[in-house]
Motif scaffolding. Sequence first.
Motif, PDB file in Angstrom:
ATOM      1  N   LEU A   1      18.453   8.867  15.063  1.00  0.00           N
ATOM      2  CA  LEU A   1      17.411   8.284  14.205  1.00  0.00           C
ATOM      3  C   LEU A   1      16.541   9.378  13.589  1.00  0.00           C
ATOM      4  N   GLU A   2      16.300  10.407  14.365  1.00  0.00           N
ATOM      5  CA  GLU A   2      15.508  11.544  13.883  1.00  0.00           C
ATOM      6  C   GLU A   2      16.136  12.108  12.606  1.00  0.00           C
ATOM      7  N   ASP A   3      17.491  12.236  12.621  1.00  0.00           N
ATOM      8  CA  ASP A   3      18.199  12.775  11.449  1.00  0.00           C
ATOM      9  C   ASP A   3      18.199  11.784  10.287  1.00  0.00           C
ATOM     10  N   ALA A   4      18.357  10.485  10.606  1.00  0.00           N
ATOM     11  CA  ALA A   4      18.543   9.489   9.537  1.00  0.00           C
ATOM     12  C   ALA A   4      17.223   9.026   8.906  1.00  0.00           C
ATOM     13  N   ALA A   5      16.155   9.003   9.678  1.00  0.00           N
ATOM     14  CA  ALA A   5      14.920   8.371   9.188  1.00  0.00           C
ATOM     15  C   ALA A   5      14.261   9.159   8.062  1.00  0.00           C
ATOM     16  N   ASP A   6      13.835   8.391   7.061  1.00  0.00           N
ATOM     17  CA  ASP A   6      13.046   8.960   5.980  1.00  0.00           C
ATOM     18  C   ASP A   6      11.743   8.147   5.983  1.00  0.00           C
ATOM     19  N   LYS A   7      10.830   8.570   6.864  1.00  0.00           N
ATOM     20  CA  LYS A   7       9.619   7.769   7.101  1.00  0.00           C
ATOM     21  C   LYS A   7       8.674   7.867   5.920  1.00  0.00           C
ATOM     22  N   ARG A   8       8.235   6.713   5.471  1.00  0.00           N
ATOM     23  CA  ARG A   8       7.251   6.689   4.380  1.00  0.00           C
ATOM     24  C   ARG A   8       6.200   5.633   4.661  1.00  0.00           C
ATOM     25  N   SER A   9       4.991   5.897   4.201  1.00  0.00           N
ATOM     26  CA  SER A   9       3.932   4.893   4.397  1.00  0.00           C
ATOM     27  C   SER A   9       2.962   4.920   3.234  1.00  0.00           C
ATOM     28  N   ILE A  10       2.216   3.842   3.143  1.00  0.00           N
ATOM     29  CA  ILE A  10       1.218   3.713   2.081  1.00  0.00           C
ATOM     30  C   ILE A  10       0.063   2.871   2.640  1.00  0.00           C
ATOM     31  N   TYR A  11      -1.156   3.239   2.237  1.00  0.00           N
ATOM     32  CA  TYR A  11      -2.265   2.332   2.552  1.00  0.00           C
ATOM     33  C   TYR A  11      -3.236   2.301   1.390  1.00  0.00           C
ATOM     34  N   ARG A  12      -3.872   1.188   1.215  1.00  0.00           N
ATOM     35  CA  ARG A  12      -4.907   1.045   0.190  1.00  0.00           C
ATOM     36  C   ARG A  12      -6.042   0.209   0.768  1.00  0.00           C
ATOM     37  N   ILE A  13      -7.238   0.517   0.292  1.00  0.00           N
ATOM     38  CA  ILE A  13      -8.416  -0.173   0.836  1.00  0.00           C
ATOM     39  C   ILE A  13      -8.902  -1.221  -0.158  1.00  0.00           C
ATOM     40  N   PHE A  14      -9.205  -2.407   0.344  1.00  0.00           N
ATOM     41  CA  PHE A  14      -9.669  -3.508  -0.512  1.00  0.00           C
ATOM     42  C   PHE A  14     -10.981  -4.081   0.020  1.00  0.00           C
ATOM     43  N   ASP A  15     -11.701  -4.751  -0.910  1.00  0.00           N
ATOM     44  CA  ASP A  15     -12.914  -5.460  -0.490  1.00  0.00           C
ATOM     45  C   ASP A  15     -12.507  -6.644   0.372  1.00  0.00           C
ATOM     46  N   PHE A  16     -13.425  -7.034   1.227  1.00  0.00           N
ATOM     47  CA  PHE A  16     -13.126  -8.161   2.114  1.00  0.00           C
ATOM     48  C   PHE A  16     -14.299  -9.120   2.146  1.00  0.00           C
ATOM     49  N   GLN A  17     -13.956 -10.388   2.086  1.00  0.00           N
ATOM     50  CA  GLN A  17     -14.974 -11.436   2.148  1.00  0.00           C
ATOM     51  C   GLN A  17     -14.480 -12.514   3.087  1.00  0.00           C
ATOM     52  N   GLN A  18     -15.318 -12.913   4.034  1.00  0.00           N
ATOM     53  CA  GLN A  18     -14.923 -14.030   4.907  1.00  0.00           C
ATOM     54  C   GLN A  18     -15.661 -15.270   4.421  1.00  0.00           C
ATOM     55  N   ILE A  19     -14.903 -16.181   3.810  1.00  0.00           N
ATOM     56  CA  ILE A  19     -15.506 -17.372   3.214  1.00  0.00           C
ATOM     57  C   ILE A  19     -15.784 -18.420   4.296  1.00  0.00           C
ATOM     58  N   ALA A  20     -14.859 -18.566   5.222  1.00  0.00           N
ATOM     59  CA  ALA A  20     -15.013 -19.471   6.372  1.00  0.00           C
ATOM     60  C   ALA A  20     -14.221 -18.848   7.523  1.00  0.00           C
ATOM     61  N   ASP A  21     -14.269 -19.482   8.721  1.00  0.00           N
ATOM     62  CA  ASP A  21     -13.538 -18.931   9.878  1.00  0.00           C
ATOM     63  C   ASP A  21     -12.072 -18.675   9.547  1.00  0.00           C
ATOM     64  N   ASP A  22     -11.499 -19.586   8.755  1.00  0.00           N
ATOM     65  CA  ASP A  22     -10.064 -19.478   8.470  1.00  0.00           C
ATOM     66  C   ASP A  22      -9.769 -19.223   6.996  1.00  0.00           C
ATOM     67  N   ARG A  23     -10.811 -18.830   6.224  1.00  0.00           N
ATOM     68  CA  ARG A  23     -10.567 -18.537   4.798  1.00  0.00           C
ATOM     69  C   ARG A  23     -11.112 -17.164   4.461  1.00  0.00           C
ATOM     70  N   LEU A  24     -10.197 -16.321   3.967  1.00  0.00           N
ATOM     71  CA  LEU A  24     -10.550 -14.921   3.734  1.00  0.00           C
ATOM     72  C   LEU A  24     -10.170 -14.510   2.329  1.00  0.00           C
ATOM     73  N   LYS A  25     -10.879 -13.524   1.818  1.00  0.00           N
ATOM     74  CA  LYS A  25     -10.495 -12.977   0.526  1.00  0.00           C
ATOM     75  C   LYS A  25     -10.291 -11.469   0.693  1.00  0.00           C
ATOM     76  N   ILE A  26      -9.057 -11.042   0.422  1.00  0.00           N
ATOM     77  CA  ILE A  26      -8.720  -9.612   0.503  1.00  0.00           C
ATOM     78  C   ILE A  26      -8.454  -9.161  -0.919  1.00  0.00           C
ATOM     79  N   GLY A  27      -9.330  -8.341  -1.466  1.00  0.00           N
ATOM     80  CA  GLY A  27      -9.236  -8.052  -2.901  1.00  0.00           C
ATOM     81  C   GLY A  27      -9.372  -9.373  -3.640  1.00  0.00           C
ATOM     82  N   GLU A  28      -8.388  -9.714  -4.474  1.00  0.00           N
ATOM     83  CA  GLU A  28      -8.425 -10.980  -5.208  1.00  0.00           C
ATOM     84  C   GLU A  28      -7.560 -12.045  -4.527  1.00  0.00           C
ATOM     85  N   THR A  29      -6.952 -11.708  -3.398  1.00  0.00           N
ATOM     86  CA  THR A  29      -6.028 -12.641  -2.741  1.00  0.00           C
ATOM     87  C   THR A  29      -6.722 -13.473  -1.669  1.00  0.00           C
TER      88      THR A  29
END
Length: 218
Positions: free
Chosen positions: A34-62
């Motif tokens: 696996l060490e030879d085969a793996a081409d590890k890649r990652s990405i992260y991005r930060i978004f605004d967060f809003q908790q509208i209710a206990d079970d309703r969330l807004k992440i960015g525009e989603t």
Amino acid sequence: MDQMTKEAIRYLGYGKHAVDEKTLALISDSFRNLEDAADKRSIYRIFDFQQIADDRLKIGETEVQSKSLGRNLRGCSGIVLFGATLGTAVDRLITRTSLTDMAAAVVLQACAAAVLEEYCDECQAEIGRILGQEGLYLRPRFSPGYGDFDICFQEPLMRMLDCAKTIGLTMTDSYMMTPTKSVTAVIGASKTKENCHTKGCEVCDKKDCIYRRNVPVT
Ligand code: SF4
């Protein structure tokens, strides 16, 4: 025995039973391949967060509906969306191995899962270090499909991370990821330090934590 080997053994379902020498040798061969085969890649991005209710969330525009994710993200001021993959050559290695040696392929699958988990932990530690400079602390990763966080949210997450372009990660209509050894996740960022365990709430000693992600949804 190192942590990754322990993880692979756990994925293989050995539990408390002793692992035989042959399996241990297969595990160490798998990690090498696996060490030879793996081409590890990652990405992260930060978004605004809003908790509208206990079970309703807004992440960015989603907008997201999920009680378990809502509990885990309570009190967060921002959200890190995260994606990682081991690359297509790992899938090819597993397929090729399964044609000739099914037992070796099963071990390879478990080892690949352990390598991916460890890679995600390393990435998260690095993101935590960077955000820590701004006084933000990370909660454990939370992936679509976990608790009542519907798997269909994998689609907006991947779109918001531009996964196809950034790390070569795509998804089928039935939410199967290609390459298969890949992860997408939401990570809450809070101004309050919770000393979250890197391995997540399941192994964390803080049993009474109100953000705990593995409490059944009521
Ligand atoms: S249970 Fe532990 S790992 Fe989970 S949110 Fe609470 S402090 Fe963090």
